[in-house]
Design a protein around this motif. Structure first.
Motif, mmCIF file in Angstrom:
data_model
loop_
_atom_site.group_PDB
_atom_site.id
_atom_site.type_symbol
_atom_site.label_atom_id
_atom_site.label_comp_id
_atom_site.label_asym_id
_atom_site.label_seq_id
_atom_site.Cartn_x
_atom_site.Cartn_y
_atom_site.Cartn_z
ATOM 1 N N ILE A 164 15.223 1.133 4.526
ATOM 2 C CA ILE A 164 15.200 2.140 3.736
ATOM 3 C C ILE A 164 13.864 2.483 3.032
ATOM 4 N N GLU A 165 13.568 1.321 2.086
ATOM 5 C CA GLU A 165 12.449 1.498 1.320
ATOM 6 C C GLU A 165 11.174 1.961 2.057
ATOM 7 N N GLN A 214 0.962 -1.328 -0.032
ATOM 8 C CA GLN A 214 -0.145 -0.076 -0.065
ATOM 9 C C GLN A 214 0.866 1.162 -0.021
ATOM 10 N N LEU A 215 1.945 1.090 0.783
ATOM 11 C CA LEU A 215 2.802 2.534 0.797
ATOM 12 C C LEU A 215 3.521 2.654 -0.434
ATOM 13 N N MET A 234 13.765 9.507 -4.754
ATOM 14 C CA MET A 234 14.105 9.164 -3.580
ATOM 15 C C MET A 234 14.398 10.258 -2.524
ATOM 16 N N PHE A 235 14.298 9.911 -1.153
ATOM 17 C CA PHE A 235 14.120 11.202 -0.413
ATOM 18 C C PHE A 235 15.578 11.743 0.004
ATOM 19 N N ILE A 269 8.143 8.745 4.448
ATOM 20 C CA ILE A 269 8.488 10.046 4.054
ATOM 21 C C ILE A 269 7.796 10.688 2.754
ATOM 22 N N ALA A 270 7.561 9.773 1.651
ATOM 23 C CA ALA A 270 6.696 10.243 0.604
ATOM 24 C C ALA A 270 5.292 10.516 1.170
ATOM 25 N N PHE A 271 4.946 9.501 1.725
ATOM 26 C CA PHE A 271 3.510 9.264 2.286
ATOM 27 C C PHE A 271 3.069 10.883 3.065
#
Length: 192
Positions: A49-50, A8-9, A18-19, A56-58
């Motif tokens: 990390i993934e 889902q994420l 990539m952050f 972080i994107a969410f």
């Protein structure tokens, strides 16, 4: 407690790059961050990390600023007592505390220690678990987590006690002593 799956994420990661350090705020009381955005201390298991990238994107889409300890240049190069003191300071300064509650994080001494500090500094209105799981396993042996609010996704089929439908979206679910949960939309929780 239900879990948000890694798949889902993953959709958030596929929509973003990539952050980088520009996605992370350094929590300082005198920091020049955007005061209109809540600052989130993101407790997580190093090495995931993934999952961290996805979250972080969410959270970036939710309009919050995020603190990740190992991207903070003020942190000591090697874990020591100074690390613990700095983490306590950063948790206290943040507006919200979120633990990425993966099975690895739950078994981490550091994540549990950070959760304890978050409990003291943020409980109950400003702390939440973000339960992420690959296989829908339960956190057997960590039943204490059930006292904490948690982030969950509602698909629009759930109902409130009065039988009205819960709108589709992300919520913070706060466990109540009577066994029920109080729901607050994630956006509203961040604004509080």
């Amino acid at each position: 407690m239900s879990f948000i799956t890694e798949s889902q994420l993953a959709s958030y990661r596929s929509r973003t790059k990539m952050f980088s350090k520009s996605d992370i705020v350094v929590l300082n009381e005198s920091s020049s961050h955007d005061k209109t955005k809540p600052m989130v201390f993101l407790s997580h298991k190093h090495g995931e990390i993934e999952i961290l990238q996805d979250v972080i994107a969410f959270l970036n889409e939710e309009g919050v600023e995020i603190y990740v300890d190992w991207m903070d240049e003020e942190m000591p190069a090697y874990t020591n007592a100074k690390t613990a003191l700095r983490l306590k300071e950063k948790i206290k300064i943040s507006n919200k505390f979120i633990l990425l509650a993966t099975p690895n994080a739950i078994s981490s001494k550091w994540c549990n220690w950070e959760l304890g500090i978050g409990d003291v500094e943020k409980y109950i209105e400003n702390i939440a678990l973000f339960p992420i799981n690959r296989t829908y396993q339960s956190f057997s042996g960590a039943e204490y987590l059930k006292i904490y609010p948690y982030i969950d996704y509602e698909n629009g089929n759930g109902r409130y006690i009065n039988n009205t439908y819960i709108s589709k979206g992300y919520y913070v679910k706060i466990p109540l002593e009577n066994g029920n949960t109080r729901l607050i939309t994630l956006k509203e929780w961040f604004r509080r």
